[in-house]
Write a protein that holds these residues in place. Sequence first.
Motif, PDB file in Angstrom:
ATOM      1  N   TYR A 570      18.182  26.380 -41.756  1.00 16.68           N
ATOM      2  CA  TYR A 570      17.355  27.562 -41.506  1.00 16.68           C
ATOM      3  C   TYR A 570      16.975  27.693 -40.034  1.00 16.68           C
ATOM      4  O   TYR A 570      16.773  28.806 -39.533  1.00 16.68           O
ATOM      5  CB  TYR A 570      16.113  27.525 -42.390  1.00 16.68           C
ATOM      6  CG  TYR A 570      16.407  27.886 -43.818  1.00 16.68           C
ATOM      7  CD1 TYR A 570      16.822  29.163 -44.165  1.00 16.68           C
ATOM      8  CD2 TYR A 570      16.292  26.944 -44.835  1.00 16.68           C
ATOM      9  CE1 TYR A 570      17.121  29.500 -45.469  1.00 16.68           C
ATOM     10  CE2 TYR A 570      16.575  27.267 -46.155  1.00 16.68           C
ATOM     11  CZ  TYR A 570      16.994  28.549 -46.462  1.00 16.68           C
ATOM     12  OH  TYR A 570      17.291  28.876 -47.760  1.00 16.68           O
ATOM     13  N   GLY A 573      19.299  29.816 -38.371  1.00 11.15           N
ATOM     14  CA  GLY A 573      19.326  31.194 -38.835  1.00 11.15           C
ATOM     15  C   GLY A 573      20.207  31.429 -40.033  1.00 11.15           C
ATOM     16  O   GLY A 573      20.620  32.580 -40.281  1.00 11.15           O
ATOM     17  N   VAL A 576      25.744  33.425 -40.838  1.00 14.83           N
ATOM     18  CA  VAL A 576      25.836  34.864 -40.600  1.00 14.83           C
ATOM     19  C   VAL A 576      26.909  35.503 -41.483  1.00 14.83           C
ATOM     20  O   VAL A 576      28.037  35.010 -41.582  1.00 14.83           O
ATOM     21  CB  VAL A 576      26.137  35.149 -39.116  1.00 14.83           C
ATOM     22  CG1 VAL A 576      26.320  36.649 -38.885  1.00 14.83           C
ATOM     23  CG2 VAL A 576      25.013  34.604 -38.252  1.00 14.83           C
ATOM     24  N   PRO A 582      17.702  39.957 -43.908  1.00 18.35           N
ATOM     25  CA  PRO A 582      17.114  40.265 -42.595  1.00 18.35           C
ATOM     26  C   PRO A 582      15.932  39.358 -42.253  1.00 18.35           C
ATOM     27  O   PRO A 582      15.470  39.348 -41.107  1.00 18.35           O
ATOM     28  CB  PRO A 582      16.684  41.722 -42.739  1.00 18.35           C
ATOM     29  CG  PRO A 582      16.532  41.937 -44.210  1.00 18.35           C
ATOM     30  CD  PRO A 582      17.566  41.068 -44.857  1.00 18.35           C
ATOM     31  N   LEU A 584      16.080  36.191 -42.195  1.00 19.82           N
ATOM     32  CA  LEU A 584      16.585  34.976 -41.549  1.00 19.82           C
ATOM     33  C   LEU A 584      16.971  35.257 -40.104  1.00 19.82           C
ATOM     34  O   LEU A 584      17.623  36.260 -39.795  1.00 19.82           O
ATOM     35  CB  LEU A 584      17.789  34.417 -42.306  1.00 19.82           C
ATOM     36  CG  LEU A 584      17.469  33.381 -43.386  1.00 19.82           C
ATOM     37  CD1 LEU A 584      16.656  34.009 -44.507  1.00 19.82           C
ATOM     38  CD2 LEU A 584      18.732  32.755 -43.934  1.00 19.82           C
ATOM     39  N   LYS A 585      16.586  34.329 -39.242  1.00 19.43           N
ATOM     40  CA  LYS A 585      16.935  34.408 -37.818  1.00 19.43           C
ATOM     41  C   LYS A 585      16.782  33.011 -37.224  1.00 19.43           C
ATOM     42  O   LYS A 585      16.071  32.160 -37.781  1.00 19.43           O
ATOM     43  CB  LYS A 585      16.016  35.383 -37.090  1.00 19.43           C
ATOM     44  CG  LYS A 585      14.534  35.019 -37.181  1.00 19.43           C
ATOM     45  CD  LYS A 585      13.650  36.053 -36.503  1.00 19.43           C
ATOM     46  CE  LYS A 585      12.169  35.658 -36.634  1.00 19.43           C
ATOM     47  NZ  LYS A 585      11.277  36.656 -35.982  1.00 19.43           N
ATOM     48  N   PRO A 586      17.437  32.716 -36.115  1.00 17.16           N
ATOM     49  CA  PRO A 586      17.245  31.404 -35.474  1.00 17.16           C
ATOM     50  C   PRO A 586      15.779  31.179 -35.146  1.00 17.16           C
ATOM     51  O   PRO A 586      15.084  32.080 -34.668  1.00 17.16           O
ATOM     52  CB  PRO A 586      18.116  31.510 -34.219  1.00 17.16           C
ATOM     53  CG  PRO A 586      19.151  32.530 -34.563  1.00 17.16           C
ATOM     54  CD  PRO A 586      18.465  33.526 -35.440  1.00 17.16           C
TER      55      PRO A 586
END
Length: 638
Positions: A570, A573, A576, A582, A584-586
């Motif tokens: 996690y 992120g 991909v 949406p 999830l992100k670094p």
Amino acid sequence: MGTIALLCFLFNLVTPLSQAQETKPLAPGYTALPFEPAKPGTYTLPVITKAADGQVITSNNQPKNLHDLMGDKLVLLSFIYAACSDVNGCPLATQVLHKISRQLQKQPELADKLRLLTLSFNPAQDTPEMMRHYGEGFKTGDFDWQFLTTKDEASLQPILGGYQQNVQKVYDDKGQFTGTFSHLLRVYLIDKDKNVRNIYSVDFLHADTLINDVKTLLADAKPEVAPGLVQAEMLFQPGDNKQNYQQTDYQTRSLALAQRRGIPAKLIEFAQKPPLGLPKLPVPKDNPLTNAKIELGRKLFFDRRLSLNNTFSCAICHIPEQGFSNNEMTSAVGIEGRSVRRNSPSLYNVGYAQLLFHDGRENSLEQQAWGPLLAHNEMANPSIGYVVDKLKVSADYRGLFEKAFNKGPTMETIGQALASYQRALNAADSPFDRWYFGKQKSALSEAAQRGFSLFTGKATCSACHTLDDKSALFTDQKRHNTGIGYAESMQKSPEQQKVQVAPGVFVDVNSANLKGLNAEKPGDLGYYEISQNPADRWAYKTPSLRNVALSAPYMHNGSLPTLAEVVKFYNQGGAVNENLSPLLKPLGLSDRESADLVAFLTALTGGNVSTLISDAFAAPVGDSGTMALPMSRASKGR
């Protein structure tokens, strides 16, 4: 070391250091801690490995086994050589242990439960007489501190190897032994079951933290149980415990099934009054909870006869001592070794789940129960009637359904009974719950508190794993695409795979040679397989994080073996893909922040887990010879 050298060494411990020592940075163990240590009992010390044994000699020149000297006390084991002059080496270990000895003289309730063992790794010089003289300068009162040596280096080496103590002699430019050694300082905290629970190096060796660790282990000690009943600490591991199986010196410590007996619990109390941190349990109006239903469901859950060939129960995939999941397999295996493509999810607090199975295709436990019973690769029953008829002719089920439901076994009552047992598997009152909901300031370690701040802040975990001011299920009851399923679908098989053929023995095998040995694992598109909506590709339900430390490996396919790996996934992120959530992100978490997050997750283990496991151990597993269909029924339709 001669008497004069010994006196000089002892003198250095109570007088200013020499000029050479003054210029060298001193280890923290010589001074007061620059921070407030975690309070005893607010953290846990997991088992690291088994403590090694070996032949040693006491200062009274008596040969002993190291394990026999450990006895039934907690042990602090250190390795020294008497001539050591490195201020941050053996003198540090000896001085820290000396401080502990002095402190515990004022705490006799602790002193009686702890033993210090100091073993020389220089048997040529440190004779039993030398170790006796050496010890006399440090022992305080009648505190239990024993100074040991070995017969020779041949006797010492297996012990050093067992504790991974790398010690080398130092030679001068003429090849002559200088009398000194090159080594890394380590002190080992060992519990009464001969398990290493902590290892202290130069930077972490301090009297205050050591004493807190000792108090923590004593606080964690479980009460004695009646003869024949399983010890509580054995509840949290597989019966065939393969810890350290990857090492060449692996030895099995399997616990026989006959030894795994428990004590029945009043499970309905965990449903009617859920433990601290859980909300009121939702119970269907058409299936109110009763003791009779829970007891019947428990019997069904552990009964192997509910499978086609009388060998496979619900509990074989949902193993009580493994978080009611399966720690030993990434994906489940059903009857006759048939492959199941997904990991066995934990059943703790499953009564709160609005979505069931990893893809969330069912919404009630009563309905969900029939999925595994009828699945060809799980329990493989050919029909609902086949299961119902088995139960109708079973002598040990006679009257049980009538007592619980006022009628015999049917598709409805079987599902209701299994659901009732599962609704009672509620585990909370964790260290986090006592800290957050119970307002006990010392219940949660500082690392876990920092982890909780990250969980609800920078790491954004609580966006999906939700909680409120009064309770926490740690799930939003929704489905999300994290990229795990996408990554598995798109990855290419490696040309070679590492295969373990024996303890500590691995070989690289061409992947082509492994084809045909196992059935090809079918693809997995998540909830798309149910909805047929492309937007649902690789979408899986959000699991609860309660008791998550007990249910490794993680994700729907068991592809992440540890919580640290989950946090790492996690942190980057997710994986991909066009349907990635949406949310999830670094995250940009540092190593320390990641470790703090794991500490928080580990603190979500419920305080009543051992009670639920012990109750499960008390359940019968079903005698395959006592349930069979009548010949006329069994032969129909064949």
